[in-house]
Design a protein around this motif. Structure first.
Motif, PDB file in Angstrom:
ATOM      1  N   GLU A 255       1.608   6.667  -6.854  1.00 54.45           N
ATOM      2  CA  GLU A 255       0.507   7.590  -7.203  1.00 54.45           C
ATOM      3  C   GLU A 255       0.937   9.039  -7.017  1.00 54.45           C
ATOM      4  O   GLU A 255       0.635   9.909  -7.835  1.00 54.45           O
ATOM      5  N   ASN A 256       1.659   9.300  -5.928  1.00 51.00           N
ATOM      6  CA  ASN A 256       2.146  10.665  -5.693  1.00 51.00           C
ATOM      7  C   ASN A 256       3.128  11.098  -6.777  1.00 51.00           C
ATOM      8  O   ASN A 256       3.179  12.251  -7.176  1.00 51.00           O
TER       9      ASN A 256
ATOM     10  N   GLY B 284       2.263   1.687  -3.473  1.00 49.46           N
ATOM     11  CA  GLY B 284       1.191   2.138  -4.367  1.00 49.46           C
ATOM     12  C   GLY B 284       0.927   3.626  -4.209  1.00 49.46           C
ATOM     13  O   GLY B 284       0.761   4.364  -5.181  1.00 49.46           O
ATOM     14  N   LYS B 285       0.915   4.088  -2.945  1.00 45.75           N
ATOM     15  CA  LYS B 285       0.658   5.511  -2.665  1.00 45.75           C
ATOM     16  C   LYS B 285       1.820   6.366  -3.170  1.00 45.75           C
ATOM     17  O   LYS B 285       1.625   7.445  -3.732  1.00 45.75           O
TER      18      LYS B 285
ATOM     19  N   ARG C  90      -2.976   5.425 -10.198  1.00 42.92           N
ATOM     20  CA  ARG C  90      -2.977   4.301  -9.278  1.00 42.92           C
ATOM     21  C   ARG C  90      -2.501   3.050 -10.018  1.00 42.92           C
ATOM     22  O   ARG C  90      -2.892   2.827 -11.163  1.00 42.92           O
TER      23      ARG C  90
ATOM     24  N   GLN D 261       0.833  -1.214   0.000  1.00 41.18           N
ATOM     25  CA  GLN D 261       0.000   0.000   0.000  1.00 41.18           C
ATOM     26  C   GLN D 261       0.864   1.259   0.000  1.00 41.18           C
ATOM     27  O   GLN D 261       0.566   2.240  -0.690  1.00 41.18           O
TER      28      GLN D 261
ATOM     29  N   LYS E 265      -1.370  -1.318  -9.529  1.00 41.11           N
ATOM     30  CA  LYS E 265      -1.381  -2.498  -8.678  1.00 41.11           C
ATOM     31  C   LYS E 265       0.066  -2.844  -8.342  1.00 41.11           C
ATOM     32  O   LYS E 265       0.906  -2.937  -9.240  1.00 41.11           O
TER      33      LYS E 265
END
Length: 433
Positions: free
Chosen positions: A399-400, A395-396, A405, A392, A407
């Protein structure tokens, strides 16, 4: 330490006069000696006498890899075959190979550029340089080889592979300089530790690395593993091989030997020239090349150039490290991203190894991206809950960094492929044609 202070610290006004003189000569030579250039320039209605200033280079059409392929194998040579002393070639994995021919003078120029770079890295005649770059048609091995001879260092031409033997040689021969691709360097470090050898105790003074994209975090990891500074080396078969740009001790960009290469940065879409410090596609002209003139070659590599003074005292322009290519960026869900962004994001999280694979698919109408990342040994034994937590976080972080997003899948340590040459990070399974 500066190899050729007169050239490398030349006032810009004098440098530009020299560049113009060389540009005029190389354009005239290409036009008169190579039918391909003659036809291309005649069709564009631009002739050697039209080059009156450096800015006039923008009148000349670009040369691309397709032009070089079209002239396969020797169509762009400007001298008789007997004057060509060495031939190199790209792999041809994405099309017809690109062939590059060198006269004796060209080989000496190549050695000169690498000699300057090795000196920037603090290496000299007392050093033993272990070169893990390939010695086949790939230019990587030979450039460093010739440069090492030029500075009087001892070269170990071990080439790629034989990883455990590489470690043994580092230890037994007392190598003080290492040349590798970043991903292979980290792999070497892993194997050394497996063998019970601390790479920091090998007395490596300097590392030269390149031939694939990397992040600053990856450099820091290499420096931490070996306890030595790691310097970026840039080059490409079409222009000459490694040595087109090399970092100095300041590690604030790669100095381009501008008395040999004339760099431009263009917008890859509009093809307009951009100013200093603006990111775009690098275009290079080899001002010295005798056997095979290469003028305004579109490298597809994304970088920027600064002309600001460097603390090392050299006046040559510096290019930033390559962060992507104008032709291999991944466009997912309408967003253009580069593998280096993914790498940067996952290394920020830590607790994972710098080995990853990006898989892009389009199961229905929407793109999907999965990033497989190797977990560290300790994390892998910490249980599912902790792994889910790290997934997680990665993933974050991605994304940042990219705005999309993805997987993230953590996989077993040492389960992803290792590369001794350029790492292949992206598998695009979409049918986009």
């Amino acid at each position: 330490m500066i190899w050729d202070k007169e050239k490398e610290c030349m006032p810009r006004e004098e440098l530009e006069e020299l560049q113009l003189k060389k540009l005029q000569a190389i354009v005239k030579r290409a036009f008169n000696k190579i039918p391909y250039y003659n036809k291309k320039y005649s069709e564009a209605e631009v002739y050697p006498e039209d080059i009156e200033t450096l800015k006039d280079i923008e009148k000349l059409p670009f040369i691309t890899k397709d032009d070089l392929r079209e002239s396969y194998p020797f169509g762009l040579f400007a001298v008789d075959q007997k004057e060509i002393k060495e031939v190199h070639s790209s792999s041809g994995t994405t099309g017809k190979p690109v062939v590059s021919g060198y006269t004796e003078k060209d080989l000496d120029t190549w050695a000169e550029t690498i000699a300057r770079g090795l000196t920037m890295m603090g290496l000299g005649e007392d050093d033993i340089i272990q070169n893990t770059h390939g010695y086949g048609l790939f230019t990587g091995g030979f450039g460093v080889h010739y440069g090492s001879h030029k500075i009087g260092a001892t070269i170990i031409p071990i080439s790629t592979g034989q990883t455990r033997r590489q470690i043994e040689i580092m230890k037994d021969f007392g190598s003080t300089g290492l040349i590798f691709t970043p991903s292979y360097g980290i792999h070497l470090g892993e194997i050394a530790l497996e063998e019970g050898i601390d790479p920091k105790k090998l007395n490596i003074k300097a590392i030269g690395f390149g031939a694939e994209m990397w992040t600053e975090e990856m450099r820091q990891k290499i420096e931490e593993i070996f306890g030595a500074k790691a310097f970026n080396i840039y080059g490409l078969t079409e222009l000459m091989g490694p040595g087109v740009g090399i970092e100095c001790i300041a590690q604030q960009g790669l100095h381009i030997p501008e008395d040999i290469f004339y760099p431009e940065i263009i917008d890859p879409i509009t093809k307009e020239n951009l100013g200093p410090n603006q990111k775009g596609e690098l275009v290079l002209t080899n001002l010295e090349r005798e056997g095979m003139p290469v003028i305004r070659f579109r490298t597809k590599d994304i970088t920027s150039i600064t002309y600001e003074p460097c603390e090392c005292g050299r006046t040559f322009a510096r290019m930033s490290r390559i962060t992507g290519r104008s032709d291999d960026m991944i466009k997912v869900k309408g967003v253009a991203i580069f593998p280096s962004q993914i790498e940067k994001a996952l290394l920020k999280v830590g607790e994972v190894e710098p080995h990853y694979m990006i898989i892009v698919t389009r199961p229905d109408v929407l793109d999907e991206i999965e990033v497989k990342v190797e977990a560290s040994e300790s994390l892998f034994f910490d249980g599912v809950k902790e792994m889910v937590n790290i997934q997680q976080k990665i993933g974050k972080s991605i994304e940042n960094e990219t705005g999309i997003r993805v997987k993230v899948t953590l996989v077993e340590p040492k389960s992803l492929p290792r590369f001794e040459g350029k790492a292949k990070r992206v598998i695009d399974e979409r049918n986009l044609h």
